[in-house]
Design a protein around this motif. Structure first.
Motif, mmCIF file in Angstrom:
data_model
loop_
_atom_site.group_PDB
_atom_site.id
_atom_site.type_symbol
_atom_site.label_atom_id
_atom_site.label_comp_id
_atom_site.label_asym_id
_atom_site.label_seq_id
_atom_site.Cartn_x
_atom_site.Cartn_y
_atom_site.Cartn_z
ATOM 1 N N ARG A 134 0.823 -1.217 0.000
ATOM 2 C CA ARG A 134 0.000 0.000 0.000
ATOM 3 C C ARG A 134 0.858 1.268 0.000
ATOM 4 N NH1 ARG A 134 -4.939 2.510 1.531
ATOM 5 N NH2 ARG A 134 -6.069 0.603 1.176
ATOM 6 N N THR B 47 -9.650 -2.521 0.144
ATOM 7 C CA THR B 47 -8.195 -2.654 0.143
ATOM 8 C C THR B 47 -7.642 -2.705 -1.277
ATOM 9 O OG1 THR B 47 -8.166 -5.057 0.085
ATOM 10 C CG2 THR B 47 -8.309 -4.036 2.258
ATOM 11 N N TYR B 48 -6.360 -2.400 -1.391
ATOM 12 C CA TYR B 48 -5.710 -2.478 -2.704
ATOM 13 C C TYR B 48 -5.609 -3.938 -3.160
ATOM 14 C CZ TYR B 48 -4.273 2.451 -2.360
ATOM 15 O OH TYR B 48 -4.254 3.815 -2.275
ATOM 16 N N ASP C 125 1.104 3.973 -3.057
ATOM 17 C CA ASP C 125 0.782 5.388 -2.839
ATOM 18 C C ASP C 125 1.955 6.280 -3.211
ATOM 19 O OD1 ASP C 125 -1.745 4.860 -1.977
ATOM 20 O OD2 ASP C 125 -1.269 4.941 0.165
#
Lengths: 279, 313
Positions: B31, B193-194, B35
């Motif tokens: 994550r 969630t990713y 990002d």
């Protein structure tokens, strides 16, 4: 114990917030004797564009507010300024007595304009006699977003160019040449119920900011009072013609004199309504 | 990551357990890394001629969208006309996107222009209805002449682990599409969630979607940069595995030229040139087009334009 000095960062005032310049640049403000005073944010063309968007966004709400409400808010600005007289007197610099007198005059000027908010329509508008069974009424309406180039000196000049523009319901983007008092004035505005975006203050160089604002198609008025380069002013006036901006040409004004209505009425447009009699 | 996947993808949908094993066998998404990478690519500065090209490319990738309860035939006609002629010298947009019952209006207006007509379907935007209704919703749009179908997945089924149900729905809708392209909306804002975004992307691709699309535009957050990055990585890996190229469409929340250019940088850096065309990358948007046109005008005339100079839509 000696305290560390806490210095103020002079930033821009756009849309009710105090951002740094998008470009990340700053410039040094020097006193009249050439000593370092502060670093001020040097606004870029993009900052000017953002300021115009903020002013446009604020226009509907501000021009739609009742004149009475606008007057109250302007009066509130005067109240806030009154409470910070000492700070402004210090930032203006020069002789202590003269600076204090200037701040007092600025407060009085705001109160003077605040009073005009709900009277200008009676003075500048009219009930027109027409050859037919109609009521015919002309009322002044604000032009929209006004770009203002404030005089670099004195502080009273800054107040005297901003107040007449906003009291009638316009919003403005102001290019301030003397950054310190201007940005501190932004703090006054931010704490006086004035909606964010009604006044946007940019500090930086006129030759960088004025051409973009003069050519901007979403700007409806241009006050060139503080432009010191005649060629820049001429070019700005020509660019302003593209979308028929209302323009105030650069003038040397005696700011201590009674202002008159000219600065207010220049950025007003007249709406005339016909209404049949007897309905 | 691809090595474990090279076994035939045909088998993975044989049962819910197999599908689950496959999707949960996909490597997890970092994550923080995703990002950061998206944020880093977002700082690229695109100026002058490159900016002009990027703006024109972005305009040609726009799926001009109106999905309001208050849509009228008149609004769809006006929007379709704008899609064909967005502005002086500007390229036409890729497609217009409307509700199924208004497809015929867009088809009539856009006949012969090359602008595609896309329609949302399958009980958009929530997807809460029976498979029967979803299929007939799709058939309605296809019969009216839609070139592309934007379907939503059943997020409830996906989140509760019933992957096979989601898979079978996509297969059924794909069958109802006929020749029309199928875009599968994952609604990433609801997937939490990713990792789920990656799983849903693969699920949609295995089931036969021609495009994977981030969002309906009705849920926030919509098309964020990291989510788009993860979906681009998914289509890249899918092509490496199967040889099939799948398109990507971020939609919702892309409002400024800067947002659009960031997306293009992301495409170029993640999947490369092959995807930099309206056939493989779309931007679902409504207000974005006016900002692109405003920036385009600034570049050609040197003057900032105001919103007064562009049509409202």
């Amino acid at each position: 114990m000696t305290r560390l000095s806490v210095r103020k960062t002079y930033k821009l005032y756009i849309g009710g917030a105090f951002p740094r310049s998008e470009s990340g640049r700053s410039y040094v403000v020097a006193s009249s004797k050439g000593e370092f005073v502060a670093n001020a944010a040097r606004a870029s063309r993009k900052d000017a564009r953002d300021a115009v968007s903020a002013a446009r966004k604020a226009f509907a709400g501000w021009s739609g507010a009742t004149p009475y409400n606008r007057g109250q808010i302007l009066y509130r600005v005067a109240e806030m300024l009154e409470g910070r007289r000492a700070q402004f007197a210090e930032e203006i610099g020069g002789g202590k007595k003269a600076a204090a007198e200037q701040v007092d005059a600025a407060v009085d000027r705001l109160v003077w304009y605040a009073g005009w908010s709900d009277k200008i329509a009676s003075v500048h508008g009219s009930a027109n006699p027409v050859a037919g069974p109609y009521f015919n009424l002309s009322t002044p309406e604000p032009s929209g977003v006004v770009a203002v180039v404030a005089p670099s000196d004195p502080f009273l000049g800054l107040i005297s160019v901003i107040a007449p523009v906003i009291v009638t319901g316009n919003t403005c983007v102001v290019v301030c040449s003397s950054p310190m008092a201007a940005i501190t004035f932004g703090e006054v505005l931010a704490t006086s119920d004035l909606p964010g975006g009604v006044v946007n203050l940019l500090t930086g160089f006129q030759k960088e900011l004025v051409p973009g604002l003069a050519a901007h198609m979403d700007v409806n008025g241009l006050d060139l009072t503080g432009v010191d380069d005649p060629e820049l002013a001429l070019k700005a006036e020509q660019d302003a013609a593209e979308n028929l901006k209302r323009v105030i040409r650069p003038v040397a004004e005696d700011w201590t004199a009674e202002p008159g209505l000219e600065r207010m009425t220049r950025f007003l447009e007249t709406k005339t309504v016909w209404h049949p009699v007897g309905i | 990551m691809v090595s474990t996947v090279t076994t035939s993808l045909a088998d993975v949908a044989s049962s819910n357990a197999a599908l689950r094993a496959f999707l949960h066998g996909l490597p997890g998404v970092d994550r923080v890394g995703a990002d950061q990478r998206a944020a880093m690519l977002g700082t690229r500065s695109i100026k002058t001629t490159a900016k002009a090209q990027a703006i024109d490319l972005a305009i040609s990738m726009v799926d001009l969208t109106t999905l309001e309860g208050a849509d009228t035939p008149g609004k769809v006609r006006a929007m379709s006309t704008k899609a064909m002629h967005p502005g002086e010298g500007a390229p036409r947009v890729a497609a217009v996107c409307v509700y199924p019952d208004l497809v015929h209006v867009a088809v009539e207006t856009l006949k012969g222009s090359g602008v595609k007509v896309a329609s949302v379907s399958t009980a958009f935007p929530s997807g809460r209805s029976s498979l029967e209704v979803k299929v007939s919703d799709t058939a309605l749009a296809v019969a009216a002449g839609a070139d592309e179908i934007d379907m939503v997945i059943d997020r409830g089924a996906f989140l509760s682990g019933d992957y096979l149900k989601v898979y079978e729905e996509i297969v059924a809708v794909k069958a109802a599409c006929g020749d029309a392209h199928l875009k599968v909306i994952l609604e990433t804002g609801e997937l939490a969630t990713y990792d789920n975004v990656r799983r849903a992307s693969w699920l949609a691709m295995i089931a036969g979607g021609d495009f994977i699309k981030t969002s309906t535009g009705k849920v926030q957050p919509a098309a964020t940069l990291p989510v788009t990055l993860i979906m681009l990585e998914a289509v890249r890996d899918f092509r490496a595995t199967t040889g099939t190229q799948i398109g990507v469409k971020p939609a919702g929340g892309i409002r400024t030229t800067k947002d659009a250019i960031k997306m293009l940088v992301l495409v170029n850096e993640t999947v490369g040139d092959d995807w930099l065309s309206p056939d493989w990358f779309r931007l679902g948007a409504s207000t974005l087009l006016n900002d692109l046109l405003m920036q385009r005008q600034k570049l050609t005339t040197g003057r900032y334009a105001g919103p007064d100079y562009f049509t409202l839509d």
